[in-house]
Design a protein around this motif. Sequence first.
Motif, PDB file in Angstrom:
ATOM      1  N   MET A  83       0.844  -1.103  -0.071  1.00 47.30           N
ATOM      2  CA  MET A  83      -0.089  -0.135   0.021  1.00 47.30           C
ATOM      3  C   MET A  83       0.848   1.245  -0.109  1.00 47.30           C
ATOM      4  N   ALA A  84       1.833   1.331   0.744  1.00 51.88           N
ATOM      5  CA  ALA A  84       2.679   2.451   0.781  1.00 51.88           C
ATOM      6  C   ALA A  84       3.487   2.712  -0.631  1.00 51.88           C
ATOM      7  N   GLU A  85       3.735   1.590  -1.179  1.00 53.09           N
ATOM      8  CA  GLU A  85       4.478   1.559  -2.424  1.00 53.09           C
ATOM      9  C   GLU A  85       3.508   2.346  -3.427  1.00 53.09           C
ATOM     10  N   ALA A  86       2.372   2.228  -3.300  1.00 51.02           N
ATOM     11  CA  ALA A  86       1.274   2.676  -4.103  1.00 51.02           C
ATOM     12  C   ALA A  86       1.150   4.045  -4.133  1.00 51.02           C
ATOM     13  N   LEU A  87       1.026   4.926  -2.964  1.00 53.59           N
ATOM     14  CA  LEU A  87       1.113   6.047  -2.479  1.00 53.59           C
ATOM     15  C   LEU A  87       2.390   6.929  -2.549  1.00 53.59           C
ATOM     16  N   GLY A  88       3.482   6.191  -2.295  1.00 49.09           N
ATOM     17  CA  GLY A  88       4.874   6.786  -2.276  1.00 49.09           C
ATOM     18  C   GLY A  88       4.740   7.921  -1.411  1.00 49.09           C
ATOM     19  N   LYS A  89       5.456   9.002  -1.986  1.00 48.60           N
ATOM     20  CA  LYS A  89       5.414  10.241  -1.057  1.00 48.60           C
ATOM     21  C   LYS A  89       3.882  10.806  -0.856  1.00 48.60           C
ATOM     22  N   HIS A  90       3.131  10.457  -1.416  1.00 47.74           N
ATOM     23  CA  HIS A  90       1.754  11.105  -1.301  1.00 47.74           C
ATOM     24  C   HIS A  90       0.974  10.461  -0.022  1.00 47.74           C
ATOM     25  N   LEU A  91       1.776   9.340   0.758  1.00 46.27           N
ATOM     26  CA  LEU A  91       1.320   8.870   1.909  1.00 46.27           C
ATOM     27  C   LEU A  91       1.673   9.844   2.841  1.00 46.27           C
ATOM     28  N   ALA A  92       0.650  10.299   3.587  1.00 51.73           N
ATOM     29  CA  ALA A  92       0.983  11.500   4.746  1.00 51.73           C
ATOM     30  C   ALA A  92       1.013  10.718   6.012  1.00 51.73           C
ATOM     31  N   ALA A  93       0.156   9.800   6.398  1.00 57.22           N
ATOM     32  CA  ALA A  93       0.114   9.147   7.778  1.00 57.22           C
ATOM     33  C   ALA A  93      -0.338   7.926   7.847  1.00 57.22           C
ATOM     34  N   VAL A  94      -0.140   7.019   8.629  1.00 60.01           N
ATOM     35  CA  VAL A  94      -0.823   6.025   9.064  1.00 60.01           C
ATOM     36  C   VAL A  94      -1.398   5.983  10.292  1.00 60.01           C
ATOM     37  N   ARG A  95      -2.436   5.007  10.637  1.00 64.74           N
ATOM     38  CA  ARG A  95      -3.205   5.202  11.982  1.00 64.74           C
ATOM     39  C   ARG A  95      -3.168   3.814  12.696  1.00 64.74           C
ATOM     40  N   LEU A  96      -2.807   3.831  13.930  1.00 60.31           N
ATOM     41  CA  LEU A  96      -2.778   2.795  14.829  1.00 60.31           C
ATOM     42  C   LEU A  96      -3.657   2.827  15.925  1.00 60.31           C
ATOM     43  N   GLU A  97      -4.802   1.924  15.612  1.00 56.88           N
ATOM     44  CA  GLU A  97      -5.965   1.862  16.771  1.00 56.88           C
ATOM     45  C   GLU A  97      -5.093   1.065  17.938  1.00 56.88           C
ATOM     46  N   ILE A  98      -5.046   1.668  19.029  1.00 54.90           N
ATOM     47  CA  ILE A  98      -4.451   1.298  20.208  1.00 54.90           C
ATOM     48  C   ILE A  98      -5.469   0.449  21.074  1.00 54.90           C
ATOM     49  N   ARG A  99      -5.584  -0.695  21.030  1.00 55.94           N
ATOM     50  CA  ARG A  99      -6.692  -1.534  21.758  1.00 55.94           C
ATOM     51  C   ARG A  99      -5.900  -2.742  22.457  1.00 55.94           C
ATOM     52  N   PRO A 100      -5.674  -2.708  23.623  1.00 58.47           N
ATOM     53  CA  PRO A 100      -4.984  -3.943  24.234  1.00 58.47           C
ATOM     54  C   PRO A 100      -5.447  -5.209  23.858  1.00 58.47           C
ATOM     55  N   SER A 101      -6.649  -5.436  23.588  1.00 58.72           N
ATOM     56  CA  SER A 101      -7.065  -6.889  23.478  1.00 58.72           C
ATOM     57  C   SER A 101      -6.718  -7.100  22.027  1.00 58.72           C
ATOM     58  N   GLU A 102      -6.545  -6.427  20.970  1.00 63.18           N
ATOM     59  CA  GLU A 102      -6.229  -6.723  19.779  1.00 63.18           C
ATOM     60  C   GLU A 102      -4.925  -6.948  19.284  1.00 63.18           C
ATOM     61  N   ARG A 103      -3.861  -6.686  20.117  1.00 58.76           N
ATOM     62  CA  ARG A 103      -2.719  -6.775  19.710  1.00 58.76           C
ATOM     63  C   ARG A 103      -1.936  -7.898  20.170  1.00 58.76           C
ATOM     64  N   GLY A 104      -2.406  -8.857  20.688  1.00 60.95           N
ATOM     65  CA  GLY A 104      -1.625 -10.333  21.192  1.00 60.95           C
ATOM     66  C   GLY A 104      -0.589 -10.043  22.069  1.00 60.95           C
ATOM     67  N   GLY A 105      -0.661  -9.150  23.026  1.00 58.89           N
ATOM     68  CA  GLY A 105       0.091  -8.754  24.193  1.00 58.89           C
ATOM     69  C   GLY A 105       1.402  -7.738  23.812  1.00 58.89           C
ATOM     70  N   VAL A 106       1.298  -7.250  22.528  1.00 58.74           N
ATOM     71  CA  VAL A 106       2.362  -6.218  22.083  1.00 58.74           C
ATOM     72  C   VAL A 106       1.991  -5.012  22.778  1.00 58.74           C
ATOM     73  N   THR A 107       3.003  -4.213  23.444  1.00 58.64           N
ATOM     74  CA  THR A 107       2.360  -2.977  23.927  1.00 58.64           C
ATOM     75  C   THR A 107       2.310  -2.000  22.899  1.00 58.64           C
ATOM     76  N   ALA A 108       1.463  -0.820  23.258  1.00 59.76           N
ATOM     77  CA  ALA A 108       1.056   0.011  22.378  1.00 59.76           C
ATOM     78  C   ALA A 108       2.406   1.027  21.882  1.00 59.76           C
ATOM     79  N   ALA A 109       3.394   1.402  22.997  1.00 55.07           N
ATOM     80  CA  ALA A 109       4.782   1.833  22.602  1.00 55.07           C
ATOM     81  C   ALA A 109       5.663   0.949  21.930  1.00 55.07           C
ATOM     82  N   ALA A 110       5.839  -0.288  22.036  1.00 55.58           N
ATOM     83  CA  ALA A 110       6.245  -1.508  21.220  1.00 55.58           C
ATOM     84  C   ALA A 110       5.848  -1.448  19.634  1.00 55.58           C
ATOM     85  N   LEU A 111       4.493  -1.271  19.540  1.00 57.84           N
ATOM     86  CA  LEU A 111       3.941  -1.278  18.019  1.00 57.84           C
ATOM     87  C   LEU A 111       4.230  -0.170  17.459  1.00 57.84           C
TER      88      LEU A 111
END
Length: 83
Positions: A1-29
């Motif tokens: 996906m990033a390759e398709a947008l290249g320099k036009h990609l401005a941001a990515v969004r991370l939804e921080i929900r503990p139950s959905e990350r399999g034990g990975v901390t939000a900071a580590a993600l």
Amino acid sequence: MAEALGKHLAAVRLEIRPSERGGVTAAALTTQVRKRLDVAGYGHVRIVVSGGLTPERMRILKAAGADIFGVGSYILLGAGDRE
């Protein structure tokens, strides 16, 4: 996906929900995503985080590489406390 947008990609969004990350901390993600973006040549891409944010969590995530915060329920829950 990033390759398709290249320099036009401005941001990515991370939804921080503990139950959905399999034990990975939000900071580590956040740190992992920032490193992967940088290595792939997308250092210009900003990281937006949202979901269950508090001022303390935002400080931690800012240190981990987050740039923008989507805050909603924290503001709404605290709104009745002010006069």
